[in-house]
Write a protein that holds these residues in place. Structure first.
Motif, short mmCIF file in Angstrom:
data_model
loop_
_atom_site.label_atom_id
_atom_site.label_comp_id
_atom_site.label_asym_id
_atom_site.label_seq_id
_atom_site.Cartn_x
_atom_site.Cartn_y
_atom_site.Cartn_z
N GLU A 54 -11.24 5.42 1.36
CA GLU A 54 -12.71 5.56 1.16
C GLU A 54 -13.23 7.04 1.74
N ARG A 55 -12.10 7.14 3.24
CA ARG A 55 -12.52 8.11 4.18
C ARG A 55 -11.37 9.36 4.23
N ILE A 72 0.95 6.03 -1.19
CA ILE A 72 0.62 4.78 -1.25
C ILE A 72 1.21 4.23 -0.91
N GLN A 73 1.36 3.51 0.44
CA GLN A 73 2.06 2.55 1.00
C GLN A 73 2.36 1.19 0.19
N ILE A 74 3.22 1.08 -0.34
CA ILE A 74 3.50 -0.67 -0.60
C ILE A 74 3.85 -1.67 0.24
N ALA A 97 1.85 -2.72 7.63
CA ALA A 97 1.29 -2.41 6.85
C ALA A 97 1.43 -2.42 5.11
N GLY A 98 0.15 -1.62 4.33
CA GLY A 98 0.78 -1.55 2.92
C GLY A 98 0.37 -2.74 2.09
N ARG A 102 -4.73 0.67 2.55
CA ARG A 102 -6.03 0.01 2.39
C ARG A 102 -7.02 0.97 2.35
N PRO A 103 -8.13 0.58 1.94
CA PRO A 103 -9.25 0.93 0.77
C PRO A 103 -9.76 0.89 1.50
#
Length: 215
Positions: A104-105, A121-123, A132-133, A99-100
């Protein structure tokens, strides 16, 4: 099964796929496994491990990292933003950037440290609402956004839906990676890693088949 047995199956899968022996990284998933089992696998020479929970990993791995040189630790479970600081100090790779706000964190922390773990990156290839993803249709934009934040995006990760043929999901992940110039594919677990290797996996995540059923 055992580390020896899984390694033999992995070498056979690499050979069958026309790939170089040792080109696929075996991540031994050690979450909630008793310490003696993990130490036994370390003693056999395994050096790449996967954990799902930051606090559990932070409790047990610093001692083992000191005792066993060359250990690489991969975060493969969901990562809460409030655990990100501990995670970037502890893990060599994070497979669950989904997630964005988390990206960013991680970028902020990496900038402050001057270094970042490798990023996968989890898709959410099955577009499952409970999982999630990043959705496949948003993957290209998210990869670009992560790169713009100077995150080292080395790979993509997926967990195909339970009970479905994983092959279409492996093919989808490989396609997204190819068109975005991403080299790593974290896909395949105990039940399907040979298929994942046949479709380009660079990292497979195997737990119970190495360690036995979880405690």
């Amino acid at each position: 099964m055992s580390l020896t047995g899984i390694t033999a199956r992995l070498r056979a899968a690499e050979l069958a796929a026309g790939r170089e022996a040792g080109s696929v990284t075996l991540i031994a998933v050690s979450k909630v496994q008793p310490g003696p089992r993990v130490e036994a696998v370390l003693d056999e020479g395994q050096r790449v491990f996967g954990e799902n929970y930051v606090q559990e990993a932070a409790f047990k791995w610093p001692v083992w990292k000191a005792k066993y040189p060359g250990v690489k630790l991969h975060m493969i479970g969901p990562l809460q933003s409030n655990k990100a600081k501990v995670a970037v100090d502890l893990f060599d790779a994070i497979h669950s950037v989904d997630r964005p706000s988390l990206a960013e964190r991680l970028a902020t922390l990496a900038n402050a440290r001057g270094a970042s773990p490798d990023i996968f990156i989890q898709i959410n290839t099955g577009e499952e609402p409970q999982k999630a993803g990043i959705l496949p249709g948003q993957a290209d934009d998210f990869i670009s956004a992560c790169r713009a934040m100077y995150l080292p995006v080395v790979g993509l990760m997926c967990i195909p839906p339970d009970g479905e043929d994983p092959v279409p999901h492996f093919k989808m992940l490989a396609g997204i990676a190819a068109r975005n110039g991403v080299g790593g594919l974290s896909m395949g677990m105990s039940s399907d890693f040979e298929l994942a290797v046949a479709h380009g996996a660079t990292h497979i995540r195997v737990g119970s088949a190495i360690f036995g059923d979880r405690a």
